[in-house]
Design a protein around this motif. Structure first.
Motif, PDB file in Angstrom:
ATOM      1  N   UNK A   1       0.813  -1.061  -0.243  1.00 48.32           N
ATOM      2  CA  UNK A   1       0.115   0.540   0.212  1.00 48.32           C
ATOM      3  C   UNK A   1       0.566   1.161  -0.124  1.00 48.32           C
ATOM      4  N   UNK A   2       2.006   1.273   0.256  1.00 52.82           N
ATOM      5  CA  UNK A   2       3.134   2.542   0.807  1.00 52.82           C
ATOM      6  C   UNK A   2       3.687   2.730  -0.608  1.00 52.82           C
ATOM      7  N   UNK A   3       3.662   1.617  -1.474  1.00 44.75           N
ATOM      8  CA  UNK A   3       4.040   2.185  -2.921  1.00 44.75           C
ATOM      9  C   UNK A   3       3.317   2.925  -3.667  1.00 44.75           C
ATOM     10  N   UNK A   4       3.873   3.682  -4.573  1.00 43.54           N
ATOM     11  CA  UNK A   4       3.398   4.625  -5.109  1.00 43.54           C
ATOM     12  C   UNK A   4       2.917   4.640  -6.340  1.00 43.54           C
ATOM     13  N   UNK A   5       3.359   3.432  -7.409  1.00 41.17           N
ATOM     14  CA  UNK A   5       2.837   3.022  -8.153  1.00 41.17           C
ATOM     15  C   UNK A   5       2.594   1.791  -8.813  1.00 41.17           C
ATOM     16  N   UNK A   6       2.126   1.275  -9.566  1.00 39.18           N
ATOM     17  CA  UNK A   6       2.121  -0.373  -9.852  1.00 39.18           C
ATOM     18  C   UNK A   6       3.269  -1.018 -10.204  1.00 39.18           C
ATOM     19  N   UNK A   7       4.458  -0.115 -10.927  1.00 39.17           N
ATOM     20  CA  UNK A   7       5.639  -0.251 -10.907  1.00 39.17           C
ATOM     21  C   UNK A   7       6.418  -0.978 -10.054  1.00 39.17           C
ATOM     22  N   UNK A   8       6.304  -0.148  -8.839  1.00 40.06           N
ATOM     23  CA  UNK A   8       7.309   0.124  -7.338  1.00 40.06           C
ATOM     24  C   UNK A   8       6.301  -1.501  -6.452  1.00 40.06           C
ATOM     25  N   UNK A   9       5.268  -1.650  -6.701  1.00 40.86           N
ATOM     26  CA  UNK A   9       4.661  -2.940  -6.013  1.00 40.86           C
ATOM     27  C   UNK A   9       4.891  -3.623  -6.183  1.00 40.86           C
ATOM     28  N   UNK A  10       4.796  -3.791  -8.331  1.00 38.79           N
ATOM     29  CA  UNK A  10       5.210  -5.084  -8.375  1.00 38.79           C
ATOM     30  C   UNK A  10       6.812  -5.573  -8.063  1.00 38.79           C
ATOM     31  N   UNK A  11       7.099  -4.707  -8.434  1.00 40.09           N
ATOM     32  CA  UNK A  11       9.257  -4.587  -7.584  1.00 40.09           C
ATOM     33  C   UNK A  11       9.189  -5.199  -6.288  1.00 40.09           C
ATOM     34  N   UNK A  12       8.294  -4.929  -5.883  1.00 39.02           N
ATOM     35  CA  UNK A  12       8.424  -5.213  -3.657  1.00 39.02           C
ATOM     36  C   UNK A  12       8.026  -6.533  -4.329  1.00 39.02           C
ATOM     37  N   UNK A  13       6.201  -7.062  -4.395  1.00 41.03           N
ATOM     38  CA  UNK A  13       5.743  -8.250  -5.170  1.00 41.03           C
ATOM     39  C   UNK A  13       6.694  -9.230  -4.891  1.00 41.03           C
ATOM     40  N   UNK A  14       7.665  -8.754  -5.962  1.00 39.22           N
ATOM     41  CA  UNK A  14       8.395  -9.895  -7.002  1.00 39.22           C
ATOM     42  C   UNK A  14       9.429 -10.713  -5.866  1.00 39.22           C
ATOM     43  N   UNK A  15      10.115  -9.168  -4.756  1.00 39.66           N
ATOM     44  CA  UNK A  15      10.618  -9.629  -3.906  1.00 39.66           C
ATOM     45  C   UNK A  15      10.170 -10.018  -2.721  1.00 39.66           C
ATOM     46  N   UNK A  16       9.000 -10.521  -2.720  1.00 35.22           N
ATOM     47  CA  UNK A  16       8.159 -11.221  -1.148  1.00 35.22           C
ATOM     48  C   UNK A  16       8.205 -12.878  -2.221  1.00 35.22           C
ATOM     49  N   UNK A  17       8.068 -12.589  -3.453  1.00 29.90           N
ATOM     50  CA  UNK A  17       8.025 -14.048  -3.671  1.00 29.90           C
ATOM     51  C   UNK A  17       9.295 -14.646  -4.139  1.00 29.90           C
ATOM     52  N   UNK A  18      10.584 -14.334  -4.337  1.00 29.11           N
ATOM     53  CA  UNK A  18      11.359 -14.849  -4.418  1.00 29.11           C
ATOM     54  C   UNK A  18      11.987 -14.396  -3.439  1.00 29.11           C
ATOM     55  N   UNK A  19      11.944 -14.499  -1.991  1.00 26.11           N
ATOM     56  CA  UNK A  19      12.381 -14.732  -0.525  1.00 26.11           C
ATOM     57  C   UNK A  19      11.669 -15.755  -0.147  1.00 26.11           C
ATOM     58  N   UNK A  20      10.497 -16.041  -0.534  1.00 26.23           N
ATOM     59  CA  UNK A  20       9.614 -17.381  -0.220  1.00 26.23           C
ATOM     60  C   UNK A  20      10.146 -18.508  -0.861  1.00 26.23           C
ATOM     61  N   UNK A  21      10.686 -18.239  -2.003  1.00 29.58           N
ATOM     62  CA  UNK A  21      11.349 -19.597  -2.841  1.00 29.58           C
ATOM     63  C   UNK A  21      13.176 -19.419  -2.713  1.00 29.58           C
ATOM     64  N   UNK A  22      13.172 -18.825  -2.305  1.00 29.53           N
ATOM     65  CA  UNK A  22      14.656 -19.020  -1.999  1.00 29.53           C
ATOM     66  C   UNK A  22      15.127 -20.349  -1.197  1.00 29.53           C
ATOM     67  N   UNK A  23      16.015 -21.488  -2.272  1.00 30.01           N
ATOM     68  CA  UNK A  23      16.703 -22.603  -1.926  1.00 30.01           C
ATOM     69  C   UNK A  23      15.489 -23.130  -1.792  1.00 30.01           C
ATOM     70  N   UNK A  24      14.394 -22.623  -2.251  1.00 32.60           N
ATOM     71  CA  UNK A  24      13.064 -23.934  -2.853  1.00 32.60           C
ATOM     72  C   UNK A  24      12.598 -24.823  -4.229  1.00 32.60           C
ATOM     73  N   UNK A  25      13.613 -24.788  -4.740  1.00 35.79           N
ATOM     74  CA  UNK A  25      13.426 -25.294  -5.937  1.00 35.79           C
ATOM     75  C   UNK A  25      12.327 -26.175  -6.162  1.00 35.79           C
ATOM     76  N   UNK A  26      11.219 -25.491  -8.038  1.00 33.34           N
ATOM     77  CA  UNK A  26      10.376 -26.842  -7.974  1.00 33.34           C
ATOM     78  C   UNK A  26      10.215 -28.089  -8.908  1.00 33.34           C
ATOM     79  N   UNK A  27      10.349 -28.989  -7.912  1.00 29.77           N
ATOM     80  CA  UNK A  27      11.095 -30.061  -8.547  1.00 29.77           C
ATOM     81  C   UNK A  27       9.691 -31.080  -9.390  1.00 29.77           C
ATOM     82  N   UNK A  28       9.671 -31.258  -9.873  1.00 36.00           N
ATOM     83  CA  UNK A  28       8.417 -32.226 -10.830  1.00 36.00           C
ATOM     84  C   UNK A  28       8.755 -32.972 -11.395  1.00 36.00           C
ATOM     85  N   UNK A  29       7.999 -34.201 -11.241  1.00 38.14           N
ATOM     86  CA  UNK A  29       8.149 -35.651 -12.002  1.00 38.14           C
ATOM     87  C   UNK A  29       8.703 -35.605 -13.485  1.00 38.14           C
TER      88      UNK A  29
END
Length: 284
Positions: free
Chosen positions: A137-165
């Motif tokens: 909510x504190x981000x000024x525009x959509x581009x900054x919001x997306x950058x922050x959201x992507x960083x959150x996704x990256x942190x959650x994914x770090x060290x946990x790759x997708x492993x598919x058969x």
């Protein structure tokens, strides 16, 4: 109104297909009672509303109250449309996930999320979801919001790759074509019928048959946004028996006839279609 829709940063592309941010036009008025058909993609989505009322969805067109879900939700893979309240303009951000990504990012396989909306704070710590929403909510525009959201996704994914058969990777990356059948997917996987379907459902939330039907529907939408494309030609190109077969399948998935969808849709957002209520007949 501005919507930013793009591929994620390279570090997320094994997990996330697309990310988006939406900002309503300044001073956009409310539209009491407005709803829209949201057409299925066959994927799991994460979405956060940053202002306005919580997300509300409806079971069918005649549902007067609907179900209130909250401001941060996970939409599991669906085979048919759902209706949502769009009466109040709101800023939002979200992502469409790739098969298997929900287990990595949310700790839940797609099979447990499919066909429904789940509040994000039922899958992740409520304090984490609240902190993320506040920072967005504190981000000024959509581009900054997306950058922050992507960083959150990256942190959650770090060290946990997708492993598919490996067999499932081969099936999911195989281009869908008209006339393709479940037996073709199972044979391509090299697995038993039961094993292939179980794995497929776990990482996509869908059976192979449902996935193939949505792949064909996606091909229909891709052609139908071209206004001069005839429905009979689209039916033939996408493997339907005839135009009537396409029309019936289209209505089952979207809740709209092909002609009604084409009249109401925006080519930029063809999966978000305003609901138009039929006028009630006057009493005799």
């Amino acid at each position: 109104m501005a919507t930013l829709h793009r591929a994620p940063v390279p570090a997320l592309r094994a997990l996330v297909a697309t990310v988006w941010a939406h900002d309503p036009s300044p001073g956009a008025p409310a539209s009491p009672g407005a709803r829209e058909h949201v057409l299925p993609t066959g994927a799991t989505h994460i979405a956060l509303r940053l202002d306005g009322p919580p997300l509300r969805i409806y079971a069918h067109a005649a549902d007067p109250l609907g179900q209130q879900l909250g401001h941060a939700v996970v939409g599991g893979a669906r085979t048919v449309h759902h209706l949502r309240d769009v009466s109040q303009p709101s800023a939002s951000v979200g992502a469409m996930l790739r098969p298997g990504a929900a287990s990595v990012l949310l700790g839940a396989p797609e099979s447990t999320l499919a066909g429904q909306h789940t509040p994000l704070d039922q899958l992740l710590p409520a304090s984490e979801v609240a902190a993320l929403s506040e920072r967005l909510r504190a981000c000024g525009d959509g581009a900054r919001r997306l950058a922050l959201f992507e960083h959150w996704l990256f942190v959650r994914a770090r060290g946990r790759p997708v492993v598919l058969h490996p067999a499932l990777i081969q099936v999911l990356q195989r281009p869908a074509h008209p006339g393709q059948r479940v037996a073709d997917l199972v044979r391509a996987s090299g697995l038993s019928h039961r094993h292939c379907i179980a794995l497929f459902r776990q990482v996509t939330g869908l059976t192979p048959g449902q996935w193939l039907a949505l792949q064909r529907f996606n091909q229909v939408l891709g052609r139908a946004v071209q206004p001069l494309a005839s429905w009979s030609d689209i039916a033939a190109a996408c493997g339907y028996a005839d135009q009537a077969h396409l029309a019936n399948s289209f209505r089952d998935i979207t809740g709209l006839t092909p002609s009604a969808w084409r009249r109401q849709m925006d080519p930029v957002e063809p999966r978000h279609v305003p609901q138009v209520l039929e006028p009630r007949p006057r009493p005799p």
